[in-house]
Design an enzyme around this catalytic site. Structure first.
Site: not given
Length: 905
Positions: A403-405
Site C-alpha cells: 500500500s501507499k505506506r
C-alpha cells in the site's frame, strides 16, 4: 437531407422521432432527388444508430466485414454454438456496391433503395440478435490466446495491476508469434460500472501508465469499431439487459421485489440464528401472476440468478491447481441487474469474457471468489469458460499487503522517480515468476519468449525497492550516456534545476556531463540529478567542532588537511589553480579520441586540457608538502567538494563551471550552486577553527609514543574490568547484533591477480560452495605475495552486498587478523580438513534454529551490523579468533591465526 427547406425540416423531425422510438421508418420522399452517395451516407448513419440501439450487433449489408448472427439451435460455419437464427449473407459487402449493381440492372430508385436497406437493417437488428461467443466449441490450446486486462478507472495503475497487465500481455504477445494469422490479442477493457467512483481522468491515467510501460493493446476503448467493441462496460448495458432477459425467459433468473428493509431484516434474522447470510429465495418460485401484477404496478425489482440446486463448480487454476465450490451452500441467488437497471460486476465480467472471446484470465487471487459466480453465469448462458490463473498478492517487506505506506506503488510515481519502463517490466515479471534459471535480467523480447503462466508460483511476492533499483541499474548499464542523458534532463527539469527557455545545446551539454558523472553509481536517472545537486553544493561545516563525519574528522586530526588546504587557497588567490576551460566544457568527460568515458576511474581531455593540468598541479603540491596517496587526495577532495568520497574531482569542477556560467542553463538558486570564490571563502574560515595540534602532520615518533600510551591505558582499563567482571561470561552482558547475523563460510582461493588501477588491491576468485566462485577485492597486496595466497583455505564474510572497488565488482570480504597498528596482516585459517562452503559457528550459540539464519545482504550493510560486531571479533593470546571468548569453529575444528591479541576484520 441537411438543407433547411420546410419539407426537409419535417423529414428530419420524423426521422428523429422514429429512431428514438426504435420504430420502422416509412417516409414519402417521392418528391426528393437524393444522389446515390447521399443515400449511402444516410444508410451508414442509420447503421450507426442501429448499432448503438442494438448493443453493437452490426448489419452485414452495411458492413465491410461480414458478421454472423446466432441461434440457439444451429451452428456457425466455424463450429461455434449459436443463440438465434443466422441471417443469410448479403451478396455484397457494402451498400455502395449494391447501389451500383442495381443501377446496372435498371432497378434503381432512390426511395425504394433507401428504405429497403433501412428495413433490412431493422429486421436484422431486432432484440433477437445476440453477439456470438467466439470460442464456443473450440479447445483453448488450439487457438491464439486472447488475453484481457480490465482495470476500474477509480485511481492510478498500481504495482499489482501492472503485474496483472504484464502477465496477460506476455501471453498474448507470445501467442501472436505462435499463431500469426489467428485472432490473438491483448484486450484492454474498462470496467467502469462503478459510476460513483469511475472518472475519465483515472481512465486516462491508467492508459498513460500502460503506454509508459510499453504494454500496448490490440483492442481497447480508443478503438470503438474494433471487432468485439465497445470496450467500456458503461457502453455495453443493452447487451447485459438482453442476456439477463434471456436468462429470465429460460427460467435461469427471475425478478426479485424484496425491498432494502426486507433484505436487512432477512440478514439480521440469519445472523441471530448463526447461519450464513444470503438471499433466502423469497421470489425464486413466485406466482407468475403476482410477478405480473408487481410489474404492472411499476414496483422496483432486481434480476437475480437462480443458482441450480446441488450445483458444484470446479476449475483447474493454472496457479492454484484444482479449486472447487459447493455453489448452493456458498452463495445464494445473487443479483445480475440492480433495480436501476445497472448490471453488477460479476455479470458484466462473465458476459464480456465470453463475448470478446477471452481464452485465459490472469488476475489477482482476491478475484478467486468471483470466479464461482462468473462460472455459474457462463454455464447458464451456454458460453465457454476461459482458463483461470489467480496470482498471489504482492506484499511489502513487513509481509502486509502493499500500500501507499510502503512508499511508491503507482506506476506514474516510479516514472517520476527515474525508473526505466523495461526495468519495471523486468522486475514486475519476477514478482511471482521465474524461468527456472538464476537469470534475473531480461529484455522485453526475452520475457515474451520465456514467460509461461504455468511457472507462476502460489506464494506471495515481497516488493523489494532495493532489488528494483538493482534491476534498474543493470538495465541502465546497457545504455550509453547519450541514451540516458535525455532521461536525466527530464529529472533535472522535474527538480527545477534548469532555467526556463535555456538553449538546447547548453541543456544537452549539462545533461551529458551530469549523466557521465553519475553513470557508475546511479540506480535511477533521478540519482544523477540529485548527485548533481550535491556536486554543485558545498556543505562544508562552519567550524571544526561542527564536523560530524567521523572519517573526515579523523583525517583532519592527522594534520595533513590544514597545510594542503592552505596551499590550495594560496594558489587559487594567485590564480594559479587550474580551472576548467569554458571553451571546452566537456573535455573531462571525453577521451582524447572524443569518445565518451564510461568508467569513472578514467580521466578525459587532451594533453593540454584541464584534467591534465589539474593532475600536474596536484603532483607539485604533493612534492612541496611531501605527502602522497590518500593523505593527499582525501584532503584535496574535502577542501574542493566538502565531501570525503565521490566522482573524479575534475569532472565535478567541470560541471560546476558549466553551472556558474552567466549564460548557463542551471537555475543557481534552485540547484543550490556554490561557486569557487565562495567555496574558498568558507574553506579559509573553516581552517581558522582547526586547533593548532591538528595543523601539521604528527611525526612518527609522536605516533609511536601516543600508540604506546594508548595501549598501556587500554591494558590498565582491561585489567580493571577483568577484576570487576571476575569470571562472568562476557556473552551475558553483550547487547549488540547476534553473531548469527554474519554468514561466514570456509572458502578456497582459486585465482589471484593484481588490480590494474589500485596498487594496494588484489583481485581473487574464491570458491565458497556456490555454483560460481565469488570475485572479491582485498587490500592485501602490501602484506602478502600472490604465490602464498593461491589454493589457500580462508574465511569469507559472504552476506555483504556486492559493490565496485575501483571498478572491480567485489562480493564478500576475506577475514584476516591484524595487530594493533595494522602493520601486520595475516589470514584467519580454517583447519585443512574443513569443508568448502560450510558455515563457521560459535560454541554455545545455536546456529540451526530459524532465528539464526544470516541477515540479508542489504540489512548487513544498511544497519552496519558488521561494524557493530567487529570490535568483538578478536584473536586471543594463542592466536585463536574469538567472539566474546568463544572460538570460531568448523566441522574439522577451531580456526587459527599467527596474530595474537589482534583484531579480526
Amino acid at each position: 437531407l441537411t438543407s433547411t427547406t420546410p419539407s426537409n425540416i419535417k423529414l428530419q423531425e420524423r426521422v428523429r422521432f422514429h429512431i428514438l422510438s426504435k420504430r420502422r421508418i416509412r417516409i414519402d420522399i417521392s418528391n426528393m432527388r437524393i444522389p446515390p452517395v447521399a443515400t449511402a451516407l444516410l444508410a451508414v448513419a442509420a447503421r450507426g444508430v442501429l448499432y448503438r440501439a442494438n448493443s453493437g450487433a452490426c448489419v452485414a449489408a452495411f458492413s465491410t466485414v461480414p458478421r454472423s448472427f446466432t441461434s440457439a439451435t444451429t451452428s456457425t460455419t466455424d463450429g461455434s454454438k449459436t443463440l438465434r437464427r443466422r441471417r443469410p449473407l448479403q451478396s455484397s459487402d457494402t451498400l455502395l456496391a449494391k447501389v451500383k449493381d442495381m443501377q446496372k440492372q435498371g432497378l434503381w430508385s432512390e426511395e425504394t433503395m433507401l428504405f429497403s436497406a433501412v428495413e433490412e437493417a431493422a429486421e436484422a437488428t431486432t432484440t433477437e440478435d445476440i453477439v456470438a461467443f467466439p470460442q464456443a466449441g473450440k479447445r483453448i490450446e488450439d487457438v491464439a490466446p486472447r488475453m484481457r486486462f480490465a482495470p476500474s478507472p477509480t485511481g492510478s495503475l498500481h504495482v499489482g495491476g501492472a503485474r496483472t497487465a504484464l502477465y496477460n500481455w506476455l501471453v498474448a504477445k507470445k501467442g501472436q508469434l505462435d499463431f500469426p494469422d489467428d485472432d490473438g490479442a491483448f484486450v484492454l477493457r474498462v470496467e467502469d460500472t462503478d459510476l460513483a467512483r469511475s472518472t475519465k481522468e483515472s481512465e486516462e491515467s491508467v492508459l498513460n501508465d500502460l503506454k509508459w510501460l510499453g504494454l500496448t493493446w490490440d483492442e481497447g476503448p480508443d478503438m470503438p469499431l474494433a471487432k468485439y467493441g465497445p470496450y467500456r462496460q458503461s457502453e455495453r448495458n443493452e447487451i447485459y439487459a438482453k442476456l439477463a432477459e434471456k436468462l429470465v425467459d429460460e427460467g435461469k433468473a427471475y425478478p426479485c421485489f424484496c425491498t432494502k428493509e426486507e433484505l436487512e431484516e432477512m440478514k439480521a434474522k440469519q445472523e441471530a440464528e448463526g447461519v450464513p447470510t444470503r438471499y433466502d429465495g423469497t421470489w425464486r418460485d413466485a406466482d407468475p401472476e403476482l410477478v405480473k401484477q408487481k410489474m404492472a404496478a411499476g414496483e422496483e425489482f432486481t434480476i437475480r440468478f437462480k443458482v441450480p440446486a446441488g450445483a458444484r463448480v470446479v476449475i483447474e487454476d493454472a496457479v492454484r491447481g484444482t479449486v472447487s465450490w459447493d455453489a448452493e451452500s456458498t452463495v445464494g441467488d445473487f443479483i445480475l441487474l440492480r433495480s436501476s437497471g445497472v448490471p453488477v460486476y460479476n455479470f458484466c465480467v462473465a458476459v464480456d469474457d465470453a463475448s470478446m472471446g477471452i481464452t485465459t484470465v490472469i488476475r489477482a487471487e482476491e478475484h478467486l471468489t468471483n470466479t464461482l459466480r462468473q462460472c455459474l453465469i457462463l454455464d447458464a448462458l451456454g458460453a465457454p469458460r476461459p482458463r483461470y490463473a489467480h496470482c498471489s498478492l504482492i506484499l511489502g517487506e513487513d509481509k502486509q499487503k502493499l500500500s501507499k505506506r510502503h512508499g511508491a506503488t503507482s506506476c506514474n510515481q516510479f516514472s517520476l522517480d527515474g525508473f526505466l519502463p523495461d526495468a519495471m517490466i523486468n522486475y514486475l515479471a519476477l514478482l511471482g515468476w521465474n524461468d527456472g534459471t538464476d537469470n534475473e535480467i531480461f529484455t522485453r523480447d526475452e520475457l515474451i519468449e520465456a514467460f509461461d503462466v504455468d511457472r507462476v508460483v502460489k506464494s506471495p511476492s515481497i516488493f523489494d525497492m532495493d532489488k528494483l533499483k538493482w534491476v534498474n541499474a543493470q538495465h541502465m548499464k546497457t545504455m550509453t550516456i547519450e541514451e540516458l542523458s535525455d532521461l536525466v534532463m527530464e529529472q533535472m527539469d522535474l527538480l527545477s534545476l534548469l532555467k526556463e527557455g535555456a538553449s538546447g545545446v547548453q541543456m544537452r551539454n549539462v545533461a551529458y556531463a551530469t549523466t557521465a558523472l553519475a553513470k557508475q553509481m546511479m540506480q535511477t536517472t533521478r540519482d544523477a540529478a540529485t548527485n548533481a545537486q550535491t556536486v554543485l553544493g558545498y556543505d562544508l561545516p562552519a567550524s571544526f567542532d561542527e564536523v560530524e563525519d567521523a572519517e573526515a574528522k579523523e583525517m583532519i586530526m592527522q594534520g595533513n588537511f590544514y597545510p594542503i588546504a592552505q596551499a590550495l587557497i594560496r594558489d587559487f588567490e594567485a590564480d594559479n589553480l587550474p580551472q576548467p576551460d569554458p571553451a571546452d566544457p566537456l573535455a573531462p568527460f571525453l577521451e582524447d579520441i572524443m569518445k565518451p568515458i564510461e568508467e569513472d576511474n578514467m580521466v578525459g581531455g587532451t594533453a593540454y586540457s584541464y584534467p591534465k593540468a589539474y593532475k600536474v598541479h596536484m603532483k607539485s603540491i604533493s612534492k612541496e608538502l611531501n605527502v602522497k596517496g590518500k593523505n593527499l587526495f582525501h584532503p584535496i577532495r574535502l577542501a574542493l567538494t566538502a565531501e570525503m568520497s565521490g566522482q573524479d574531482v575534475t569532472k565535478q569542477m567541470a560541471l560546476l563551471d558549466m553551472a556558474v556560467a552567466e549564460d548557463g542553463c542551471i537555475d543557481k538558486e534552485a540547484a543550490g550552486v556554490v561557486d569557487m570564490p565562495t567555496r574558498f571563502e568558507r574553506l579559509k574560515a573553516f581552517c581558522e577553527t582547526i586547533p593548532e595540534e591538528f595543523r601539521a602532520p604528527k611525526k612518527k615518533d609522536d605516533k609511536k609514543k601516543a600508540a604506546k600510551e594508548a595501549k598501556a591505558k587500554a591494558a590498565d582499563e582491561e585489567a580493571a574490568a577483568a577484576i570487576v567482571a571476575e569470571a562472568a561470561d562476557p556473552l551475558e552482558s553483550y547487547e549488540g547484533p547476534p553473531i548469527t547475523a554474519l554468514d561466514i563460510r570456509v572458502g578456497r582461493i582459486t585465482k589471484v591477480w593484481e588490480h590494474e588501477e589500485a596498487d594496494k588491491l588484489y583481485c581473487e576468485e574464491i570458491d565458497v560452495g556456490e555454483d560460481e566462485p565469488r570475485q572479491v577485492a582485498s587490500g592485501l597486496r602490501p602484506y602478502m605475495n600472490m604465490e602464498d595466497m593461491e589454493d589457500r583455505l580462508v574465511l569469507v564474510l559472504c552476506n555483504l552486498k556486492a559493490r565496485k572497488m575501483v571498478g572491480f565488482p567485489s562480493h564478500g570480504m576475506v577475514l584476516c587478523a591484524s595487530n594493533e597498528d595494522h602493520s601486520e596482516v595475516r589470514f584467519v585459517s580454517p583447519p585443512v580438513d574443513a569443508k568448502v562452503g560450510e558455515r563457521v559457528t560459535i560454541p554455545g550459540i545455536n546456529f540451526e534454529v530459524e532465528e539464526a539464519q544470516p541477515f540479508a545482504e542489504n540489512k548487513v550493510g544498511k544497519k552496519k551490523v558488521f561494524e557493530k560486531l567487529a570490535p568483538h571479533l578478536v584473536t586471543n593470546a594463542h592466536g585463536t579468533p574469538e567472539f566474546m571468548g568463544r572460538p570460531f569453529l568448523t566441522s574439522a575444528g577451531v580456526c587459527t591465526s599467527p596474530i595474537t591479541g589482534g583484531n579480526v576484520a
